[in-house]
Design an enzyme around this catalytic site. Sequence first.
Site, PDB file in Angstrom:
ATOM      1  N   ASN A 147     -15.860  36.838  65.215  1.00  0.00           N
ATOM      2  CA  ASN A 147     -15.568  38.224  65.585  1.00  0.00           C
ATOM      3  C   ASN A 147     -16.831  39.074  65.610  1.00  0.00           C
ATOM      4  O   ASN A 147     -17.804  38.733  64.955  1.00  0.00           O
ATOM      5  CB  ASN A 147     -14.581  38.817  64.564  1.00  0.00           C
ATOM      6  CG  ASN A 147     -13.146  38.479  64.917  1.00  0.00           C
ATOM      7  OD1 ASN A 147     -12.765  38.562  66.075  1.00  0.00           O
ATOM      8  ND2 ASN A 147     -12.372  38.088  63.919  1.00  0.00           N
ATOM      9  N   HIS A 198      -8.272  42.308  70.372  1.00  0.00           N
ATOM     10  CA  HIS A 198      -7.779  43.263  69.374  1.00  0.00           C
ATOM     11  C   HIS A 198      -7.429  44.616  70.005  1.00  0.00           C
ATOM     12  O   HIS A 198      -7.357  45.639  69.319  1.00  0.00           O
ATOM     13  CB  HIS A 198      -8.761  43.418  68.190  1.00  0.00           C
ATOM     14  CG  HIS A 198      -8.864  42.168  67.355  1.00  0.00           C
ATOM     15  ND1 HIS A 198      -9.585  42.101  66.195  1.00  0.00           N
ATOM     16  CD2 HIS A 198      -8.301  40.932  67.505  1.00  0.00           C
ATOM     17  CE1 HIS A 198      -9.481  40.876  65.664  1.00  0.00           C
ATOM     18  NE2 HIS A 198      -8.698  40.152  66.462  1.00  0.00           N
ATOM     19  N   TYR A 251      -3.543  45.459  65.996  1.00  0.00           N
ATOM     20  CA  TYR A 251      -4.734  46.325  65.865  1.00  0.00           C
ATOM     21  C   TYR A 251      -4.551  47.675  66.550  1.00  0.00           C
ATOM     22  O   TYR A 251      -5.325  48.608  66.299  1.00  0.00           O
ATOM     23  CB  TYR A 251      -5.978  45.612  66.406  1.00  0.00           C
ATOM     24  CG  TYR A 251      -6.446  44.507  65.489  1.00  0.00           C
ATOM     25  CD1 TYR A 251      -7.449  44.722  64.560  1.00  0.00           C
ATOM     26  CD2 TYR A 251      -5.863  43.242  65.532  1.00  0.00           C
ATOM     27  CE1 TYR A 251      -7.874  43.716  63.702  1.00  0.00           C
ATOM     28  CE2 TYR A 251      -6.274  42.228  64.685  1.00  0.00           C
ATOM     29  CZ  TYR A 251      -7.271  42.467  63.770  1.00  0.00           C
ATOM     30  OH  TYR A 251      -7.683  41.477  62.916  1.00  0.00           O
TER      31      TYR A 251
HETATM   32  P1  NAD Z   1     -16.639  32.718  56.089  1.00  0.00           P
HETATM   33  O1  NAD Z   1     -17.193  33.865  55.348  1.00  0.00           O
HETATM   34  O2  NAD Z   1     -15.949  31.654  55.354  1.00  0.00           O
HETATM   35  O3  NAD Z   1     -17.821  32.093  56.962  1.00  0.00           O
HETATM   36  C1  NAD Z   1     -17.712  30.820  57.537  1.00  0.00           C
HETATM   37  C2  NAD Z   1     -19.014  30.096  57.374  1.00  0.00           C
HETATM   38  O4  NAD Z   1     -20.019  30.616  58.243  1.00  0.00           O
HETATM   39  C3  NAD Z   1     -19.607  30.179  55.964  1.00  0.00           C
HETATM   40  O5  NAD Z   1     -19.516  28.943  55.324  1.00  0.00           O
HETATM   41  C4  NAD Z   1     -21.036  30.641  56.219  1.00  0.00           C
HETATM   42  O6  NAD Z   1     -21.975  30.050  55.368  1.00  0.00           O
HETATM   43  C5  NAD Z   1     -21.239  30.263  57.658  1.00  0.00           C
HETATM   44  N1  NAD Z   1     -22.369  30.891  58.327  1.00  0.00           N
HETATM   45  C6  NAD Z   1     -22.892  32.120  58.164  1.00  0.00           C
HETATM   46  N2  NAD Z   1     -23.942  32.301  58.962  1.00  0.00           N
HETATM   47  C7  NAD Z   1     -24.094  31.156  59.678  1.00  0.00           C
HETATM   48  C8  NAD Z   1     -25.016  30.727  60.674  1.00  0.00           C
HETATM   49  N3  NAD Z   1     -26.011  31.489  61.085  1.00  0.00           N
HETATM   50  N4  NAD Z   1     -24.865  29.468  61.179  1.00  0.00           N
HETATM   51  C9  NAD Z   1     -23.879  28.654  60.742  1.00  0.00           C
HETATM   52  N5  NAD Z   1     -22.992  29.013  59.796  1.00  0.00           N
HETATM   53  C10 NAD Z   1     -23.091  30.249  59.275  1.00  0.00           C
HETATM   54  O7  NAD Z   1     -15.739  33.314  57.250  1.00  0.00           O
HETATM   55  P2  NAD Z   1     -14.229  33.085  57.710  1.00  0.00           P
HETATM   56  O8  NAD Z   1     -13.395  34.043  56.990  1.00  0.00           O
HETATM   57  O9  NAD Z   1     -13.894  31.671  57.698  1.00  0.00           O
HETATM   58  O10 NAD Z   1     -14.336  33.593  59.202  1.00  0.00           O
HETATM   59  C11 NAD Z   1     -15.276  33.028  60.069  1.00  0.00           C
HETATM   60  C12 NAD Z   1     -15.387  33.806  61.351  1.00  0.00           C
HETATM   61  O11 NAD Z   1     -14.245  33.604  62.162  1.00  0.00           O
HETATM   62  C13 NAD Z   1     -15.504  35.301  61.161  1.00  0.00           C
HETATM   63  O12 NAD Z   1     -16.416  35.824  62.100  1.00  0.00           O
HETATM   64  C14 NAD Z   1     -14.112  35.802  61.431  1.00  0.00           C
HETATM   65  O13 NAD Z   1     -14.097  37.130  61.870  1.00  0.00           O
HETATM   66  C15 NAD Z   1     -13.682  34.851  62.508  1.00  0.00           C
HETATM   67  N6  NAD Z   1     -12.234  34.657  62.696  1.00  0.00           N
HETATM   68  C16 NAD Z   1     -11.758  34.962  63.921  1.00  0.00           C
HETATM   69  C17 NAD Z   1     -10.438  34.784  64.234  1.00  0.00           C
HETATM   70  C18 NAD Z   1      -9.982  35.209  65.587  1.00  0.00           C
HETATM   71  O14 NAD Z   1      -8.822  35.516  65.791  1.00  0.00           O
HETATM   72  N7  NAD Z   1     -10.893  35.298  66.574  1.00  0.00           N
HETATM   73  C19 NAD Z   1      -9.571  34.245  63.286  1.00  0.00           C
HETATM   74  C20 NAD Z   1     -10.078  33.900  62.035  1.00  0.00           C
HETATM   75  C21 NAD Z   1     -11.428  34.116  61.765  1.00  0.00           C
HETATM   76  C1  G6P Z   2      -6.497  38.221  62.488  1.00  0.00           C
HETATM   77  C2  G6P Z   2      -7.497  38.334  63.602  1.00  0.00           C
HETATM   78  C3  G6P Z   2      -8.762  37.651  63.305  1.00  0.00           C
HETATM   79  C4  G6P Z   2      -9.292  38.054  61.969  1.00  0.00           C
HETATM   80  C5  G6P Z   2      -8.275  37.730  60.906  1.00  0.00           C
HETATM   81  C6  G6P Z   2      -8.694  38.262  59.550  1.00  0.00           C
HETATM   82  O1  G6P Z   2      -5.746  37.131  62.603  1.00  0.00           O
HETATM   83  O2  G6P Z   2      -7.025  37.908  64.827  1.00  0.00           O
HETATM   84  O3  G6P Z   2      -9.666  37.946  64.334  1.00  0.00           O
HETATM   85  O4  G6P Z   2     -10.493  37.392  61.677  1.00  0.00           O
HETATM   86  O5  G6P Z   2      -7.045  38.265  61.189  1.00  0.00           O
HETATM   87  O6  G6P Z   2      -8.016  37.602  58.567  1.00  0.00           O
HETATM   88  P1  G6P Z   2      -8.479  37.683  57.049  1.00  0.00           P
HETATM   89  O7  G6P Z   2      -7.585  36.801  56.301  1.00  0.00           O
HETATM   90  O8  G6P Z   2      -9.930  37.268  57.038  1.00  0.00           O
HETATM   91  O9  G6P Z   2      -8.357  39.126  56.670  1.00  0.00           O
HETATM   92 MN    MN Z   3      -8.648  37.973  66.321  1.00  0.00          MN
END
Ligand code: NAD
Ligand code: G6P
Ligand code: MN
Length: 430
Positions: A147, A198, A251
Site C-alpha cells: 500500500n 480504497h 474506506y
Molecule cells: P509487515 O510489517 O509484516 O511487513 C512485511 C515485511 O516487509 C516485513 O517482514 C519487513 O521486514 C519487510 N520489508 C520492509 N522493507 C522491505 C524491503 N525494502 N524489501 C523487502 N522486504 C521489506 O507488513 P504487513 O502487515 O504484512 O503488510 C505488508 C504490506 O502489504 C503493507 O504495505 C500493507 O499495507 C500491504 N497490504 C495490502 C493489502 C491490500 O489490500 N493491498 C492487504 C494486506 C496488506
Molecule cells: C484492508 C485493506 C488493505 C490493508 C488492510 C489492513 O484489507 O484492503 O489494503 O492493508 O486492510 O489490515 P490490518 O490488519 O493491517 O489493519
Molecule cells: Mn487494500
Amino acid sequence: GLKIATIGGGSSYTPEIVEGFIKRYDELPVKDLYLVDIEEGKWKLDIVGKLAQRMVEEAGVDMKIHLTLDRREAIKDADFVTTQFRVGLLDARIRDEKIPLRYNCIGQETTGAGGLAKALRTIPVILDICKDIEELAPDAWLINFTNPSGIITETVNKHTNVKSIGLCNVPVKMHMISADILGVDRAGVRMDLVGLNHLVWGRDVIYKGESKIDEVIEKLIFGQGKEVENIPDFGWGDDLLKSLGMMPCPYHRYYYLTAKMLEEEIDSAKTKGTRGEVVKKVEAELFELYKDPNLKVKPKQLEQRGGQYYSDAACDLISAIYNDKGTIHYVNIQNNGTVDCLPNDSAIERTCYVDKEGAHPLNVKPLPSKVKGLLQVVNEYEALAVEAGVYGDYDAALQALVIHPLVESSIAKPLLDDIIKENIDYLPQF
Ligand code: NAD
Ligand code: G6P
Ligand code: MN
Ligand code: MN
C-alpha cells in the site's frame, strides 16, 4: 518450472499466500517460491518461512520455499514477483496514524496524510525493485499488494517498463458481501466496480445478466456487518446510500462519515491504541503461534488481519495470466481512456478480464457528478503523491495534502514537515 519471488516474505500474511499456492498447485505448479526480506525483518522471515516449509511438506506438493535476503537472486528469471513489504515496519505505520491525529486530522495508513507518508517511503523501494526486474526478469509480472496500492501501481506504470497489476482484498470482500446479501452463489455474481484503490464504487451487481444493485442497496441500509477487520462498521445512513445508489467501499467512510471516523480514531488511540498498535499485538501473537513446530497449516487467528483473502485475489490472478483464462478480476491498472474523466496514465481500480496478455478493463459508462467530483480530486492527489515520491518534490507533496479532502488546508505544511522529519531515514529522495 514456475518461479515466484515474494518481496516482504516475512509478513505475517505469508501463510495465506502459501496456502493459496498449495490449493491451486494442480493448475499453478509453483516449483520455487522465494521469500525475500531485509536484515530488519530477518527474524520474521525465519519464523514464517519455516512455517511455510512445513506447510508445503504437510501438503505433499513439490514446491521449494527459499528464504533469502538476496532480492536479486530471488528476482532473477522469476515468472511473477509479488510485493507485500512495509518500509519501516509497523512502527512507521503507527507514526502515519498518530502524526495526523495531532492535528485533529484522520490518521489512516492508506487514506489521507498517513497514506502520503507511506507512499513517500515506499516509492524509492518499489523503483529499485523494478530496476532489478527490468534487468533480471524483464518478462515477469509484478503483482503488487504494498500500500497505497493504487499510488504504487501508478508509479510503476509511469516510471518503469515493468508489467504490473495492483491488488486489494476490498473488491473481493465487496463481491462476497453482495452475493451473500442476495443469497446467491458467489461465483455467479459479477460486480461493476470502478474508482481508485480504497475509493472504489460498486456501480452494479450483476446476477444472471440482471442488475441487482437496488436490492443490494436496500439490504445494505439495514446493516451488513464488518467488511474488513481494520475499519469500523458504522452504518452509512439511509439517505446517503439511497442518493448514492451504488455500493461504497469501507474506506468511503473516511469521506462520507469523516467526523464520526475521526472521533472513533481519537477515542481508540486513547483506549486500545491505533489500528497499527492493535496489529502489533496481533502480529506478536501470530508469530508465537508460527514458531510452534507442530503447526503445519495457516492458523485461524490470521483472520484478525484486515487483508484477509488477499491471497485469493493474488493466486487467482496469477493463475488467470499463467493459464490464459479470460476470467473476471478486480484490479488496479492504467486507465488508458477507460474512465473518460481521468487522465490516461492514472491508475484505476476496475473490473477486468484477465488473460496471458494481462488485465483488460471493461468499458465504463460516463460517471455521474456524485462520483466524479471526489474521484477526480483524489486522483490528482495521487498524481501529486507520485511526483513527490519519485522526485522528492516538496511543493508537490504540499499541494497533495492541500487538495486532499481529508486534510484541512491550513495544517498541510506543519503536518508535512512532521511527516518528512519523522520519516527522514526512509526518504532518500528528500
Ligand atoms: P509487515 O510489517 O509484516 O511487513 C512485511 C515485511 O516487509 C516485513 O517482514 C519487513 O521486514 C519487510 N520489508 C520492509 N522493507 C522491505 C524491503 N525494502 N524489501 C523487502 N522486504 C521489506 O507488513 P504487513 O502487515 O504484512 O503488510 C505488508 C504490506 O502489504 C503493507 O504495505 C500493507 O499495507 C500491504 N497490504 C495490502 C493489502 C491490500 O489490500 N493491498 C492487504 C494486506 C496488506
Ligand atoms: C484492508 C485493506 C488493505 C490493508 C488492510 C489492513 O484489507 O484492503 O489494503 O492493508 O486492510 O489490515 P490490518 O490488519 O493491517 O489493519
Ligand atoms: Mn487494500
Ligand atoms: Mn484540503
